[in-house]
Design a protein around this motif. Structure first.
Motif, PDB file in Angstrom:
ATOM      1  N   GLN A 122     -31.341   4.214  -3.958  1.00 48.80           N
ATOM      2  CA  GLN A 122     -31.872   5.163  -4.936  1.00 48.80           C
ATOM      3  C   GLN A 122     -31.445   4.779  -6.348  1.00 48.80           C
ATOM      4  OE1 GLN A 122     -30.448   8.940  -3.549  1.00 48.80           O
ATOM      5  NE2 GLN A 122     -32.069   9.143  -2.016  1.00 48.80           N
ATOM      6  N   ALA A 123     -30.212   4.340  -6.504  1.00 53.23           N
ATOM      7  CA  ALA A 123     -29.725   3.932  -7.828  1.00 53.23           C
ATOM      8  C   ALA A 123     -30.522   2.744  -8.355  1.00 53.23           C
ATOM      9  CB  ALA A 123     -28.236   3.593  -7.754  1.00 53.23           C
ATOM     10  N   ARG A 124     -30.802   1.770  -7.494  1.00 53.10           N
ATOM     11  CA  ARG A 124     -31.602   0.615  -7.930  1.00 53.10           C
ATOM     12  C   ARG A 124     -33.011   1.055  -8.325  1.00 53.10           C
ATOM     13  NH1 ARG A 124     -29.002  -1.491  -3.414  1.00 53.10           N
ATOM     14  NH2 ARG A 124     -30.896  -1.334  -2.165  1.00 53.10           N
ATOM     15  N   LEU A 125     -33.583   1.999  -7.578  1.00 49.90           N
ATOM     16  CA  LEU A 125     -34.918   2.512  -7.894  1.00 49.90           C
ATOM     17  C   LEU A 125     -34.927   3.246  -9.233  1.00 49.90           C
ATOM     18  CD1 LEU A 125     -37.873   3.073  -7.142  1.00 49.90           C
ATOM     19  CD2 LEU A 125     -37.066   5.095  -5.927  1.00 49.90           C
ATOM     20  N   VAL A 126     -33.928   4.083  -9.468  1.00 52.73           N
ATOM     21  CA  VAL A 126     -33.863   4.829 -10.725  1.00 52.73           C
ATOM     22  C   VAL A 126     -33.733   3.865 -11.908  1.00 52.73           C
ATOM     23  CG1 VAL A 126     -32.474   6.453 -12.072  1.00 52.73           C
ATOM     24  CG2 VAL A 126     -32.996   6.954  -9.692  1.00 52.73           C
ATOM     25  N   VAL A 127     -32.914   2.839 -11.759  1.00 57.96           N
ATOM     26  CA  VAL A 127     -32.742   1.865 -12.842  1.00 57.96           C
ATOM     27  C   VAL A 127     -34.058   1.144 -13.147  1.00 57.96           C
ATOM     28  CG1 VAL A 127     -31.625  -0.326 -13.427  1.00 57.96           C
ATOM     29  CG2 VAL A 127     -30.282   1.549 -12.525  1.00 57.96           C
ATOM     30  N   GLN A 128     -34.859   0.851 -12.139  1.00 58.63           N
ATOM     31  CA  GLN A 128     -36.110   0.125 -12.336  1.00 58.63           C
ATOM     32  C   GLN A 128     -37.282   1.038 -12.720  1.00 58.63           C
ATOM     33  OE1 GLN A 128     -36.265  -3.132 -12.582  1.00 58.63           O
ATOM     34  NE2 GLN A 128     -34.082  -3.150 -12.168  1.00 58.63           N
ATOM     35  N   SER A 129     -37.097   2.357 -12.683  1.00 58.53           N
ATOM     36  CA  SER A 129     -38.212   3.266 -12.952  1.00 58.53           C
ATOM     37  C   SER A 129     -38.844   3.101 -14.337  1.00 58.53           C
ATOM     38  CB  SER A 129     -37.806   4.714 -12.691  1.00 58.53           C
ATOM     39  OG  SER A 129     -36.771   5.103 -13.538  1.00 58.53           O
ATOM     40  N   PRO A 130     -38.104   2.801 -15.420  1.00 57.36           N
ATOM     41  CA  PRO A 130     -38.793   2.558 -16.695  1.00 57.36           C
ATOM     42  C   PRO A 130     -39.767   1.374 -16.625  1.00 57.36           C
ATOM     43  CG  PRO A 130     -36.482   2.985 -17.099  1.00 57.36           C
ATOM     44  CD  PRO A 130     -36.646   2.837 -15.610  1.00 57.36           C
ATOM     45  N   ARG A 131     -39.385   0.331 -15.892  1.00 52.06           N
ATOM     46  CA  ARG A 131     -40.276  -0.824 -15.746  1.00 52.06           C
ATOM     47  C   ARG A 131     -41.508  -0.451 -14.914  1.00 52.06           C
ATOM     48  NH1 ARG A 131     -37.138  -5.724 -13.579  1.00 52.06           N
ATOM     49  NH2 ARG A 131     -39.082  -6.762 -14.086  1.00 52.06           N
ATOM     50  N   LEU A 132     -41.313   0.350 -13.866  1.00 48.17           N
ATOM     51  CA  LEU A 132     -42.447   0.802 -13.051  1.00 48.17           C
ATOM     52  C   LEU A 132     -43.371   1.698 -13.862  1.00 48.17           C
ATOM     53  CD1 LEU A 132     -40.536   1.530  -9.735  1.00 48.17           C
ATOM     54  CD2 LEU A 132     -42.168  -0.321 -10.134  1.00 48.17           C
ATOM     55  N   LEU A 133     -42.799   2.550 -14.713  1.00 46.19           N
ATOM     56  CA  LEU A 133     -43.612   3.404 -15.578  1.00 46.19           C
ATOM     57  C   LEU A 133     -44.419   2.558 -16.553  1.00 46.19           C
ATOM     58  CD1 LEU A 133     -44.246   6.351 -16.386  1.00 46.19           C
ATOM     59  CD2 LEU A 133     -42.384   6.171 -18.032  1.00 46.19           C
ATOM     60  N   HIS A 134     -43.795   1.559 -17.128  1.00 47.97           N
ATOM     61  CA  HIS A 134     -44.505   0.654 -18.044  1.00 47.97           C
ATOM     62  C   HIS A 134     -45.640  -0.074 -17.312  1.00 47.97           C
ATOM     63  CE1 HIS A 134     -45.164  -2.025 -21.404  1.00 47.97           C
ATOM     64  NE2 HIS A 134     -45.050  -3.055 -20.584  1.00 47.97           N
ATOM     65  N   MET A 135     -45.387  -0.473 -16.074  1.00 48.24           N
ATOM     66  CA  MET A 135     -46.416  -1.150 -15.282  1.00 48.24           C
ATOM     67  C   MET A 135     -47.605  -0.210 -15.031  1.00 48.24           C
ATOM     68  SD  MET A 135     -46.142  -2.950 -11.521  1.00 48.24           S
ATOM     69  CE  MET A 135     -44.555  -3.621 -11.905  1.00 48.24           C
ATOM     70  N   ALA A 136     -47.333   1.047 -14.731  1.00 47.67           N
ATOM     71  CA  ALA A 136     -48.408   2.014 -14.527  1.00 47.67           C
ATOM     72  C   ALA A 136     -49.210   2.215 -15.811  1.00 47.67           C
ATOM     73  CB  ALA A 136     -47.844   3.349 -14.041  1.00 47.67           C
ATOM     74  N   GLU A 137     -48.527   2.284 -16.955  1.00 46.04           N
ATOM     75  CA  GLU A 137     -49.221   2.425 -18.239  1.00 46.04           C
ATOM     76  C   GLU A 137     -50.126   1.236 -18.503  1.00 46.04           C
ATOM     77  OE1 GLU A 137     -45.844   2.815 -20.792  1.00 46.04           O
ATOM     78  OE2 GLU A 137     -45.784   5.005 -20.591  1.00 46.04           O
ATOM     79  N   LYS A 138     -49.635   0.029 -18.256  1.00 42.36           N
ATOM     80  CA  LYS A 138     -50.438  -1.181 -18.468  1.00 42.36           C
ATOM     81  C   LYS A 138     -51.643  -1.219 -17.526  1.00 42.36           C
ATOM     82  CE  LYS A 138     -49.235  -4.126 -21.387  1.00 42.36           C
ATOM     83  NZ  LYS A 138     -49.979  -4.185 -22.647  1.00 42.36           N
ATOM     84  N   LEU A 139     -51.441  -0.831 -16.268  1.00 38.00           N
ATOM     85  CA  LEU A 139     -52.537  -0.804 -15.302  1.00 38.00           C
ATOM     86  C   LEU A 139     -53.649   0.121 -15.777  1.00 38.00           C
ATOM     87  CD1 LEU A 139     -53.664  -1.547 -12.448  1.00 38.00           C
ATOM     88  CD2 LEU A 139     -52.439   0.451 -11.603  1.00 38.00           C
ATOM     89  N   VAL A 140     -53.286   1.299 -16.243  1.00 43.35           N
ATOM     90  CA  VAL A 140     -54.281   2.252 -16.735  1.00 43.35           C
ATOM     91  C   VAL A 140     -54.944   1.714 -17.993  1.00 43.35           C
ATOM     92  CG1 VAL A 140     -54.576   4.550 -17.739  1.00 43.35           C
ATOM     93  CG2 VAL A 140     -53.223   4.261 -15.666  1.00 43.35           C
ATOM     94  N   GLU A 141     -54.145   1.152 -18.896  1.00 47.22           N
ATOM     95  CA  GLU A 141     -54.671   0.634 -20.156  1.00 47.22           C
ATOM     96  C   GLU A 141     -55.659  -0.523 -19.931  1.00 47.22           C
ATOM     97  OE1 GLU A 141     -52.849  -2.050 -23.705  1.00 47.22           O
ATOM     98  OE2 GLU A 141     -51.665  -0.292 -23.118  1.00 47.22           O
ATOM     99  N   LEU A 142     -55.326  -1.442 -19.039  1.00 42.08           N
ATOM    100  CA  LEU A 142     -56.168  -2.612 -18.808  1.00 42.08           C
ATOM    101  C   LEU A 142     -57.465  -2.269 -18.079  1.00 42.08           C
ATOM    102  CD1 LEU A 142     -53.445  -5.240 -17.883  1.00 42.08           C
ATOM    103  CD2 LEU A 142     -54.762  -5.109 -19.999  1.00 42.08           C
ATOM    104  N   THR A 143     -57.470  -1.193 -17.328  1.00 48.04           N
ATOM    105  CA  THR A 143     -58.664  -0.823 -16.558  1.00 48.04           C
ATOM    106  C   THR A 143     -59.381   0.375 -17.151  1.00 48.04           C
ATOM    107  OG1 THR A 143     -57.319   0.538 -15.090  1.00 48.04           O
ATOM    108  CG2 THR A 143     -57.727  -1.734 -14.409  1.00 48.04           C
ATOM    109  N   GLU A 144     -59.028   0.734 -18.392  1.00 49.37           N
ATOM    110  CA  GLU A 144     -59.550   1.942 -19.026  1.00 49.37           C
ATOM    111  C   GLU A 144     -61.070   1.985 -19.092  1.00 49.37           C
ATOM    112  OE1 GLU A 144     -58.679   3.819 -23.272  1.00 49.37           O
ATOM    113  OE2 GLU A 144     -56.912   3.253 -22.126  1.00 49.37           O
ATOM    114  N   GLU A 145     -61.695   0.889 -19.453  1.00 49.46           N
ATOM    115  CA  GLU A 145     -63.145   0.884 -19.636  1.00 49.46           C
ATOM    116  C   GLU A 145     -63.885   0.172 -18.502  1.00 49.46           C
ATOM    117  OE1 GLU A 145     -64.021  -0.513 -23.538  1.00 49.46           O
ATOM    118  OE2 GLU A 145     -62.728   0.986 -24.480  1.00 49.46           O
ATOM    119  N   GLU A 146     -63.158  -0.194 -17.457  1.00 50.20           N
ATOM    120  CA  GLU A 146     -63.790  -0.850 -16.319  1.00 50.20           C
ATOM    121  C   GLU A 146     -64.565   0.167 -15.490  1.00 50.20           C
ATOM    122  OE1 GLU A 146     -63.889  -4.093 -15.404  1.00 50.20           O
ATOM    123  OE2 GLU A 146     -62.853  -4.608 -17.243  1.00 50.20           O
TER     124      GLU A 146
END
Length: 183
Positions: A122-146
């Motif tokens: 759980q600690a490793r997951l919490v530490v990586q959560s900002p990177r996962l959040l950034h990845m989700a933002e990029k995924l949405v941003e890159l597919t916004e107009e698809e």
């Protein structure tokens, strides 16, 4: 030049109509030899297209995550023999969310002692959560107009949007929350 402010399937308040609706289509207006659209209209299924200034999104705030780190703190309450079965004997994980190495998340010693492997994961997951959040933002941003995404990708994008909305939406105050007694 104009950029899309809202995305497909986003819930917006349509001010001229006074109702909430979902954006069904993002309609950019292009001009020849211009790289970006001149205007962007939004079809909300209400009989006409709307501009961005006629719509408003649910109130959200962008969560600043910064650089989170996993540190190890000395276990003061147990001897090395008592915690020999722990993955890192004599220490427990502390997630630091501030640049000054304080503030963040800690786990009680008794809870850590019950299942140290689970708490470490759980600690490793919490530490990586900002990177996962950034990845989700990029995924949405890159597919916004698809519009022609495969069904699997469209579902991933929908899930990423749901996660971003859950993370970025402020909780309602107790005064505005619906009553739990209403049944």
């Amino acid at each position: 030049m104009a950029k899309a402010i809202f995305h497909k399937h986003q819930r917006v308040f349509v001010q001229p109509v006074g109702t909430w609706a979902l954006v069904e289509h993002v309609k950019p207006q292009w001009v020849k030899d211009v790289e970006e659209p001149v205007r962007v209209f939004y079809d909300c299924g209400l009989g006409r297209d709307f501009t961005a200034d006629e719509l408003s999104a649910e109130h959200t705030e962008i969560v600043e995550t910064g650089h989170w780190r996993l540190l190890r703190a000395k276990n003061k309450w147990q001897s090395d023999e008592e915690c020999a079965r722990h993955p890192y004997p004599g220490t427990f994980p502390v997630i630091v969310t501030d640049s000054m190495d304080w503030g963040g998340w800690r786990v009680p010693a008794a809870e850590y002692d019950r299942d140290p492997g689970r708490i470490e994961a759980q600690a490793r997951l919490v530490v990586q959560s900002p990177r996962l959040l950034h990845m989700a933002e990029k995924l949405v941003e890159l597919t916004e107009e698809e519009t022609d995404l495969p069904a699997d990708w469209a579902e991933l994008v929908r899930q990423a949007r749901d996660i971003l909305q859950a993370v970025n939406t402020k909780p309602r105050s107790a005064a505005t929350a619906p009553s739990a007694k209403a049944a």
